[in-house]
Scaffold this motif. Structure first.
Motif, mmCIF file in Angstrom:
data_model
loop_
_atom_site.group_PDB
_atom_site.id
_atom_site.type_symbol
_atom_site.label_atom_id
_atom_site.label_comp_id
_atom_site.label_asym_id
_atom_site.label_seq_id
_atom_site.Cartn_x
_atom_site.Cartn_y
_atom_site.Cartn_z
ATOM 1 N N MET A 187 20.647 35.094 13.639
ATOM 2 C CA MET A 187 21.424 34.085 12.959
ATOM 3 C C MET A 187 22.094 34.664 11.719
ATOM 4 S SD MET A 187 20.209 30.320 11.994
ATOM 5 C CE MET A 187 20.881 29.477 10.620
ATOM 6 N N ILE A 188 21.363 35.458 10.953
ATOM 7 C CA ILE A 188 21.942 36.049 9.753
ATOM 8 C C ILE A 188 23.059 37.019 10.120
ATOM 9 C CG2 ILE A 188 21.493 37.578 7.796
ATOM 10 C CD1 ILE A 188 18.737 36.252 7.573
ATOM 11 N N ASP A 189 22.842 37.802 11.186
ATOM 12 C CA ASP A 189 23.873 38.759 11.597
ATOM 13 C C ASP A 189 25.141 38.060 12.060
ATOM 14 O OD1 ASP A 189 22.257 40.914 10.984
ATOM 15 O OD2 ASP A 189 21.453 41.069 13.025
ATOM 16 N N GLY A 190 25.007 36.881 12.641
ATOM 17 C CA GLY A 190 26.167 36.146 13.122
ATOM 18 C C GLY A 190 26.739 35.180 12.106
ATOM 19 N N PHE A 191 26.253 35.222 10.875
ATOM 20 C CA PHE A 191 26.678 34.291 9.829
ATOM 21 C C PHE A 191 28.179 34.408 9.561
ATOM 22 C CE2 PHE A 191 27.639 33.688 5.295
ATOM 23 C CZ PHE A 191 27.375 32.337 5.196
ATOM 24 N N ASP A 192 28.831 33.270 9.508
ATOM 25 C CA ASP A 192 30.258 33.213 9.183
ATOM 26 C C ASP A 192 30.426 32.258 8.000
ATOM 27 O OD1 ASP A 192 32.979 32.883 8.993
ATOM 28 O OD2 ASP A 192 33.264 32.350 11.098
ATOM 29 N N PRO A 193 30.838 32.765 6.829
ATOM 30 C CA PRO A 193 30.955 31.899 5.651
ATOM 31 C C PRO A 193 32.013 30.811 5.801
ATOM 32 C CG PRO A 193 31.826 34.084 5.195
ATOM 33 C CD PRO A 193 31.178 34.145 6.534
ATOM 34 N N ALA A 194 32.839 30.897 6.829
ATOM 35 C CA ALA A 194 33.868 29.885 7.046
ATOM 36 C C ALA A 194 33.347 28.667 7.812
ATOM 37 C CB ALA A 194 35.049 30.503 7.796
ATOM 38 N N TRP A 195 32.091 28.710 8.287
ATOM 39 C CA TRP A 195 31.544 27.554 8.989
ATOM 40 C C TRP A 195 31.595 26.340 8.070
ATOM 41 C CZ3 TRP A 195 26.545 30.463 10.714
ATOM 42 C CH2 TRP A 195 26.819 31.214 11.854
ATOM 43 N N PRO A 196 32.120 25.218 8.527
ATOM 44 C CA PRO A 196 32.210 24.032 7.669
ATOM 45 C C PRO A 196 30.845 23.515 7.216
ATOM 46 C CG PRO A 196 33.212 23.617 9.843
ATOM 47 C CD PRO A 196 32.709 25.025 9.829
ATOM 48 N N ALA A 197 29.821 23.741 8.005
ATOM 49 C CA ALA A 197 28.486 23.242 7.649
ATOM 50 C C ALA A 197 27.910 23.956 6.430
ATOM 51 C CB ALA A 197 27.540 23.397 8.836
ATOM 52 N N ILE A 198 28.400 25.142 6.118
ATOM 53 C CA ILE A 198 27.874 25.901 4.974
ATOM 54 C C ILE A 198 28.104 25.137 3.678
ATOM 55 C CG2 ILE A 198 28.060 28.034 3.638
ATOM 56 C CD1 ILE A 198 26.748 28.355 6.440
ATOM 57 N N ASP A 199 29.336 24.708 3.438
ATOM 58 C CA ASP A 199 29.633 23.970 2.206
ATOM 59 C C ASP A 199 28.859 22.655 2.150
ATOM 60 O OD1 ASP A 199 31.333 25.918 1.210
ATOM 61 O OD2 ASP A 199 33.109 25.023 2.134
ATOM 62 N N ASP A 200 28.706 21.993 3.294
ATOM 63 C CA ASP A 200 27.929 20.744 3.331
ATOM 64 C C ASP A 200 26.478 20.998 2.958
ATOM 65 O OD1 ASP A 200 30.210 19.427 4.164
ATOM 66 O OD2 ASP A 200 29.649 19.444 6.286
ATOM 67 N N TRP A 201 25.890 22.063 3.508
ATOM 68 C CA TRP A 201 24.497 22.394 3.225
ATOM 69 C C TRP A 201 24.307 22.754 1.754
ATOM 70 C CZ3 TRP A 201 22.207 26.979 1.546
ATOM 71 C CH2 TRP A 201 20.811 26.973 1.547
ATOM 72 N N VAL A 202 25.203 23.578 1.227
ATOM 73 C CA VAL A 202 25.101 23.986 -0.184
ATOM 74 C C VAL A 202 25.209 22.764 -1.083
ATOM 75 C CG1 VAL A 202 26.237 25.280 -2.031
ATOM 76 C CG2 VAL A 202 25.890 26.348 0.196
ATOM 77 N N ALA A 203 26.136 21.871 -0.794
ATOM 78 C CA ALA A 203 26.291 20.656 -1.609
ATOM 79 C C ALA A 203 25.034 19.786 -1.548
ATOM 80 C CB ALA A 203 27.507 19.867 -1.133
ATOM 81 N N ARG A 204 24.377 19.760 -0.393
ATOM 82 C CA ARG A 204 23.181 18.934 -0.223
ATOM 83 C C ARG A 204 21.959 19.497 -0.935
ATOM 84 N NH1 ARG A 204 23.247 18.882 5.092
ATOM 85 N NH2 ARG A 204 21.438 20.190 5.405
ATOM 86 N N VAL A 205 21.827 20.818 -1.009
ATOM 87 C CA VAL A 205 20.602 21.414 -1.551
ATOM 88 C C VAL A 205 20.753 22.004 -2.956
ATOM 89 C CG1 VAL A 205 19.746 21.950 0.752
ATOM 90 C CG2 VAL A 205 20.946 23.712 -0.541
ATOM 91 N N ARG A 206 21.961 22.085 -3.479
ATOM 92 C CA ARG A 206 22.175 22.818 -4.740
ATOM 93 C C ARG A 206 21.422 22.238 -5.929
ATOM 94 N NH1 ARG A 206 28.119 21.077 -5.002
ATOM 95 N NH2 ARG A 206 27.861 18.952 -5.724
ATOM 96 N N ASP A 207 21.210 20.952 -5.967
ATOM 97 C CA ASP A 207 20.533 20.371 -7.130
ATOM 98 C C ASP A 207 19.082 20.822 -7.253
ATOM 99 O OD1 ASP A 207 22.800 19.089 -7.996
ATOM 100 O OD2 ASP A 207 22.278 17.159 -7.094
ATOM 101 N N SER A 208 18.391 20.981 -6.129
ATOM 102 C CA SER A 208 16.982 21.381 -6.186
ATOM 103 C C SER A 208 16.775 22.742 -6.836
ATOM 104 C CB SER A 208 16.362 21.359 -4.791
ATOM 105 O OG SER A 208 16.363 20.050 -4.292
#
Length: 65
Positions: free
Chosen positions: A1-22
């Motif tokens: 999964m890490i090797d296939g990581f693509d920073p352009a995936w739309p879910a990345i920004d959603d995940w970061v926005a959801r967890v950044r406060d913690s």
């Protein structure tokens, strides 16, 4: 999964926005209790993902101080 990581995936920004406060709250609390010069994020994060998470935490940290 890490090797296939693509920073352009739309879910990345959603995940970061959801967890950044913690991690931001944790880092703020730790630095308030301990005299630290830095909090280091390591592990599976790397490159663009690491930069995205750190930037988001920095923006979020300003709201918790």
């Amino acid at each position: 999964m890490i090797d296939g990581f693509d920073p352009a995936w739309p879910a990345i920004d959603d995940w970061v926005a959801r967890v950044r406060d913690s991690p931001s709250i944790i880092a703020s609390n730790v630095t308030a209790i301990l005299n630290l010069d830095a909090v280091v994020l390591a592990g599976g994060y790397r490159g663009t993902m690491q930069d995205t998470v750190i930037s988001s935490i920095k923006r979020s940290a300003g709201r918790h101080r």
